[in-house]
Design a protein around this motif. Structure first.
Motif, PDB file in Angstrom:
ATOM      1  N   GLN A 178       5.949  -6.909 -16.153  1.00 48.81           N
ATOM      2  CA  GLN A 178       6.346  -5.987 -15.044  1.00 48.81           C
ATOM      3  C   GLN A 178       7.498  -5.239 -15.666  1.00 48.81           C
ATOM      4  O   GLN A 178       7.625  -4.123 -15.254  1.00 48.81           O
ATOM      5  N   LEU A 195       6.174  -2.181 -17.420  1.00 42.72           N
ATOM      6  CA  LEU A 195       5.682  -1.096 -16.545  1.00 42.72           C
ATOM      7  C   LEU A 195       6.699  -0.522 -15.780  1.00 42.72           C
ATOM      8  O   LEU A 195       6.685   0.999 -15.855  1.00 42.72           O
ATOM      9  N   GLU A 196       7.883  -1.321 -15.261  1.00 42.55           N
ATOM     10  CA  GLU A 196       8.818  -0.431 -14.697  1.00 42.55           C
ATOM     11  C   GLU A 196       9.989   0.368 -15.484  1.00 42.55           C
ATOM     12  O   GLU A 196      10.337   1.433 -15.351  1.00 42.55           O
ATOM     13  N   LYS A 220       7.892   3.509 -16.250  1.00 45.88           N
ATOM     14  CA  LYS A 220       7.932   4.484 -14.909  1.00 45.88           C
ATOM     15  C   LYS A 220       9.204   5.140 -15.116  1.00 45.88           C
ATOM     16  O   LYS A 220       9.320   6.347 -14.546  1.00 45.88           O
ATOM     17  N   PHE A 232      -0.462  -6.352 -14.131  1.00 46.39           N
ATOM     18  CA  PHE A 232      -0.013  -4.715 -13.815  1.00 46.39           C
ATOM     19  C   PHE A 232      -0.970  -3.933 -14.673  1.00 46.39           C
ATOM     20  O   PHE A 232      -0.552  -2.814 -14.720  1.00 46.39           O
ATOM     21  N   ASP A 292      -2.396  -1.026 -12.765  1.00 51.48           N
ATOM     22  CA  ASP A 292      -1.235   0.033 -12.626  1.00 51.48           C
ATOM     23  C   ASP A 292      -0.839   1.032 -13.708  1.00 51.48           C
ATOM     24  O   ASP A 292      -0.595   2.012 -13.517  1.00 51.48           O
ATOM     25  N   LEU A 305      -3.484   3.698 -14.303  1.00 46.52           N
ATOM     26  CA  LEU A 305      -3.315   4.739 -13.608  1.00 46.52           C
ATOM     27  C   LEU A 305      -2.082   5.565 -13.979  1.00 46.52           C
ATOM     28  O   LEU A 305      -2.241   6.980 -14.024  1.00 46.52           O
ATOM     29  N   PHE A 306      -0.861   4.952 -14.390  1.00 44.28           N
ATOM     30  CA  PHE A 306       0.324   5.985 -14.905  1.00 44.28           C
ATOM     31  C   PHE A 306      -0.074   6.607 -16.079  1.00 44.28           C
ATOM     32  O   PHE A 306       0.534   7.312 -16.491  1.00 44.28           O
ATOM     33  N   SER A 334      -9.700  -0.210 -10.673  1.00 42.71           N
ATOM     34  CA  SER A 334      -9.119  -0.235  -9.531  1.00 42.71           C
ATOM     35  C   SER A 334      -9.486   1.059  -8.462  1.00 42.71           C
ATOM     36  O   SER A 334      -9.666   2.032  -9.010  1.00 42.71           O
ATOM     37  N   ALA A 336      -7.530   2.774  -6.609  1.00 45.43           N
ATOM     38  CA  ALA A 336      -6.592   3.816  -6.896  1.00 45.43           C
ATOM     39  C   ALA A 336      -6.839   4.647  -8.204  1.00 45.43           C
ATOM     40  O   ALA A 336      -6.780   5.958  -8.181  1.00 45.43           O
ATOM     41  N   GLU A 356      -0.215   7.883  -5.095  1.00 47.73           N
ATOM     42  CA  GLU A 356      -1.635   7.922  -4.679  1.00 47.73           C
ATOM     43  C   GLU A 356      -1.845   8.824  -3.685  1.00 47.73           C
ATOM     44  O   GLU A 356      -2.832   9.281  -3.484  1.00 47.73           O
TER      45      GLU A 356
END
Length: 378
Positions: free
Chosen positions: A185, A188-189, A192, A218, A221, A224-225, A254, A256, A301
């Motif tokens: 996590q 990931l953050e 971002k 994660f 996600d 996607l990023f 996913s 998304a 999204e």
């Protein structure tokens, strides 16, 4: 006299049994059941407890919704009562003595993490986020691999994000070395933050690291990023091939991610084949499949969904202009207008919003903005 003594003993026994039952620990499981037992150990990953007849059991963190310890330190009970009455200063004054009671062996060491956690909560509710963050850090420093360790990180992140400054990033850096799911996590953050800052190359490296971690919840996600980074870097050939692979493997990805890949693939294909009427319907179907996944909740999204609507509307306009039948032209125009109107209504503040507005004006379905430059006289 004997009867009175017997009654008194019975009453005392009843009170003792009630107190013992009240002091019992409770482990609430996510399947809806609860276990009344004696908790003997708690780590960030599991809780161990002893039931009747000496049966020892261990439950994983993800299978437990809550743990309630009985026989609280006397001052903690007072602090909790003050918290319930929103008397935060009063509660804070009792949590210190509660720690002293634990140190004096008047309560189990297991209570310590709960005392500090509630203390931090009181500080946050009082309006002292900086002090609350430090108190959560104290919990991690003094209680180590404890049950509330991951929760302390999450609460700290919420407070730091609202507080602003470097606090948010600093907590994420502290989280990186934690077990899953906390570690990924944080990765990931942090990625971002790089992405938001426009450093797509560095962000993609971090996103790909999380995406390739099978133990991370994660990973979806991150994929996607990572795709968004490719788009941000304007690597169109790589973007097209990646979108194609995602769409070919849609059941493994996913919704998304599939929606984003569909929206961007349709956009790429239409730009390549805007003059080839034999391709328009196939491109439209890519849009329709992306749209069929439904409007998402997130802002990022929402951009993907709006792009699918915009590209679909453009396909309908092209098909309508190329059709000789008036009824067909009108039908295609109505469908295009419906898509564009949905963008204007729900996604007008995205980057796609102004583009949809222009298309509506071109279709005669909306008036040009008053501050728009007038077309030159012919």
């Amino acid at each position: 006299m004997n009867l009175t003594r017997t009654s008194a003993l019975a009453a005392a026994l009843a009170l003792g049994l009630a107190a013992a039952a009240e002091a019992q620990d409770v482990v609430r499981l996510r399947n809806g059941s609860e276990v009344k037992a004696k908790v003997t150990a708690m780590t960030s990953q599991s809780v161990t407890y002893t039931e009747g007849a000496g049966k020892v059991s261990t439950a994983k963190k993800e299978d437990v919704s809550a743990v309630e310890l009985g026989d609280k330190p006397p001052s903690m009970a007072k602090a909790d009562a003050a918290m319930a009455a929103s008397q935060y200063d009063k509660a804070i004054n009792h949590y210190g003595p509660a720690l002293e009671e634990i140190a004096g062996k008047k309560a189990r060491d297991l209570h310590k993490q709960f005392v500090i956690f509630q203390w931090a909560q009181a500080l946050a509710l009082k309006g002292s986020p900086g002090e609350a963050i430090e108190k959560y850090r104290q919990l991690r420093n003094e209680c180590g691999d404890c049950w509330l360790r991951a929760d302390s990180f999450q609460r700290s992140l919420e407070l730091a994000k609202a507080k602003g400054g470097d606090a948010y990033e600093n907590i994420l850096k502290e989280m990186k070395g934690e077990p899953e799911p906390v570690g990924s996590q944080a990765e990931l953050e942090l990625a971002k933050l790089k992405y938001t800052g426009g450093d797509f190359d560095a962000a993609k490296v971090s996103f790909d690291k999380v995406a390739s971690n099978p133990a991370s919840p994660f990973a979806g996600d991150a994929k996607l990023f990572s795709l968004r980074c490719i788009r941000g870097l304007k690597k169109n050939d790589e973007l097209e091939s990646t979108c194609k692979r995602i769409l070919d493997e849609k059941t493994a990805n996913s919704p998304a991610l599939v929606q984003a890949a569909g929206a961007w693939m349709a956009d790429i294909l239409l730009k390549k084949n805007e003059k080839d009427k034999t391709k328009w319907r196939d491109i439209l179907m890519v849009c329709v499949q992306a749209i069929a996944l439904g409007p998402p909740a997130g802002k990022e999204e929402g951009e993907d969904y709006a792009l699918a609507l915009l590209t679909g509307a453009k396909c309908y306009v092209l098909m309508g202009n190329a059709n000789e039948k008036a009824e067909a032209k009108d039908e295609y125009k109505q469908r295009a207008t419906a898509y564009l109107t949905e963008i204007k209504r729900a996604y007008g503040k995205t980057s796609v919003g102004p583009l949809a507005e222009k298309e509506l004006v071109a279709l005669g379905a909306a008036e040009a903005p008053k501050d728009a430059p007038k077309a030159p006289n012919k």
